[in-house]
Design an enzyme around this catalytic site. Structure first.
Site, PDB file in Angstrom:
ATOM      1  CB  SER A 165     -51.574   8.811 -20.339  1.00 28.87           C
ATOM      2  OG  SER A 165     -50.293   8.006 -20.575  1.00 28.87           O
ATOM      3  CG  HIS A 180     -55.122  11.551 -21.114  1.00 31.45           C
ATOM      4  ND1 HIS A 180     -55.860  11.099 -20.023  1.00 31.45           N
ATOM      5  CD2 HIS A 180     -54.537  10.583 -21.532  1.00 31.45           C
ATOM      6  CE1 HIS A 180     -55.584   9.602 -20.146  1.00 31.45           C
ATOM      7  NE2 HIS A 180     -54.471   9.559 -20.935  1.00 31.45           N
ATOM      8  CE  LYS A 228     -57.679   7.011 -21.263  1.00 34.83           C
ATOM      9  NZ  LYS A 228     -56.746   6.620 -22.100  1.00 34.83           N
TER      10      LYS A 228
HETATM   11  C1  LIG Z   1     -56.307   5.296 -22.520  1.00 35.68           C
HETATM   12  C2  LIG Z   1     -55.311   5.631 -23.691  1.00 35.68           C
HETATM   13  C3  LIG Z   1     -55.224   4.861 -24.716  1.00 35.68           C
HETATM   14  C4  LIG Z   1     -56.176   3.476 -24.873  1.00 35.68           C
HETATM   15  O1  LIG Z   1     -57.402   3.981 -25.069  1.00 35.68           O
HETATM   16  P1  LIG Z   1     -58.566   2.904 -24.996  1.00 35.68           P
HETATM   17  O2  LIG Z   1     -59.813   3.232 -25.616  1.00 35.68           O
HETATM   18  O3  LIG Z   1     -58.689   2.950 -23.341  1.00 35.68           O
HETATM   19  O4  LIG Z   1     -57.954   1.598 -25.302  1.00 35.68           O
HETATM   20  C5  LIG Z   1     -54.426   5.219 -25.796  1.00 35.68           C
HETATM   21  N1  LIG Z   1     -53.624   6.420 -25.579  1.00 35.68           N
HETATM   22  C6  LIG Z   1     -53.755   7.057 -24.473  1.00 35.68           C
HETATM   23  C7  LIG Z   1     -52.495   8.270 -24.298  1.00 35.68           C
HETATM   24  C8  LIG Z   1     -54.340   6.761 -23.370  1.00 35.68           C
HETATM   25  O5  LIG Z   1     -54.443   7.401 -22.276  1.00 35.68           O
END
Ligand SMILES: *Cc1c(COP(=O)(O)O)cnc(C)c1O
Length: 384
Positions: A177, A205, A237
């Protein structure tokens, strides 16, 4: 005075350029944000496909709120599991090519819950050292023997696995990330098979962004449920909404329903969020142009930034960090870009290792070529 040490801690963070603060946004998510009275071009969102404010997604949310109201009333296992949630789970299972999918209220909770349901005392969990905080926290809290392997280093992982005890779970981000690079998933799946370990991939992602019809990094590599038994995805996302899910076998999902505490003991996300995600899933699978556009923008940015001599990362994803160095330098550069009308976040320790503070530029399918040109021009001005 009790807690007087807290103000000293905050002061130290300020001195080190590590203090975190929020910004008030006064517009929908998109390429242009209203930030405290000022219009800025947004280069820091994870809404890669530009769906957070898509009219069909918003409309689905409104219609569902008319049908279901706002609150879900309770956890899934009490009376909060609606037909909207259920339909979304079935669609996500089909989308990911897995037997079943289970919704969680956030990705953070999905990771904590899944890892803790699968391993505990007497078992072993192996994590890439650059994994997302929620995966590391899940591993650390599980009580299993916790080992970090060097970033993307399957040989190191293989060595550690050879000495493991109990059930073995390997956990990795699909796309890292803060760096934007891909985990070596085919190699990880091979090591997992060889060592009789389970592989869990967090594709927060990759889903929607890569693979046939946006099926994510596992679709990109053609990895099945047999290769990667535990797939976790987020909906906040690429899908532009909110929530998360775990997909896998019937056995996995039933285990999570019985044992994942972050599933059992929390309120279900609103049914209207589930309905809007169903609308977003249709766009994710149907509109390849969004993925093609992202690829073009990323290529344009990398070529231009390379010419400016900026230090990029080996990333083919819409996450394009620029290495800066100290936390203060990254904060200053982010502030200078903001003054020039661009919102780009500075990522500092402890989110990334000491000395590797960076700007994290992210792209959306709604950016145009000229947005990238202007960002590059601003970066050129600031770096000379
Ligand atoms: C954003 C993210 C999360 C957390 O997800 P949320 O729904 O925002 O709690 C978990 N793992 C990765 C790799 C992320 O980028």
């Amino acid at each position: 005075m009790p807690f007087s040490h807290l103000s000293q801690k905050l002061d130290t963070l300020k001195k080190q350029g590590l203090y975190r603060s929020r910004r008030n946004i006064d517009s929908p998510q998109g390429i242009h944000l209203q930030l405290e009275g000022k219009s800025v071009v947004n280069f820091c969102s994870n809404d890669y496909l530009g769906l957070a404010n898509h009219p069909a997604v918003v409309q689905a949310f409104k219609d569902a709120a008319d049908n279901y109201g706002v609150g879900s009333g309770s956890a899934h296992l009490i009376c909060g599991h609606s037909t909207a949630h259920h339909a979304l789970e079935e669609e996500l299972a089909a989308f990911t090519g897995r037997e079943r999918a289970l919704l969680f209220s956030t990705g953070y909770m999905a990771n904590i819950g899944a890892i803790n349901a699968l391993v505990g005392r007497g078992d072993s969990v192996f994590e890439d050292r650059l994994n997302h905080a929620s995966l590391l926290d899940g591993g650390l809290s599980s009580g299993a023997k916790f080992k970090r392997y060097a970033h993307a280093d399957t040989a190191h992982l293989d060595k550690l696995l050879a000495q493991a005890i109990g059930n073995k779970l390997i956990v990795t981000d699909g796309i890292f990330s803060m760096d934007g690079d891909f985990a070596p998933l085919p190699e990880l799946a091979a090591v997992a098979k060889k060592q009789a370990a389970w592989l869990m991939v967090d594709d927060a992602h990759g889903l929607g962004v890569f693979g046939h019809h946006g099926g994510g990094l596992l679709a990109h590599y053609g990895l099945t449920q047999d290769d990667v038994p535990v797939l976790m995805g987020t909906l906040g996302k690429g899908f532009g909404t909110f929530g998360a899910f775990v997909a896998g076998s019937e056995l996995l999902i039933e285990t999570l329903i019985q044992a994942a505490r972050t599933y059992i003991y929390t309120t279900a996300l609103p049914a209207a969020v589930a309905e809007s995600t169903r609308a977003s899933l249709k766009i994710v699978t149907g509109e390849n142009w969004r993925r093609e556009k992202l690829t073009a923008l990323v290529n344009q940015f990398r070529a231009g930034a390379g010419q400016l001599g900026l230090q990029l990362f080996p990333s083919a994803s819409p996450i394009q960090p620029i290495m800066v160095g100290t936390a203060q330098q990254a904060t200053d550069l982010s502030q200078a870009l903001l003054n020039a009308g661009f919102l780009v976040s500075a990522i500092r320790p402890p989110t990334v290792p000491q000395g590797s503070a960076r700007l994290r530029v992210t792209f959306s399918a709604l950016h145009e070529e000229w947005h990238v040109e202007r960002l590059l021009a601003a970066l050129e001005k600031l770096s000379t």
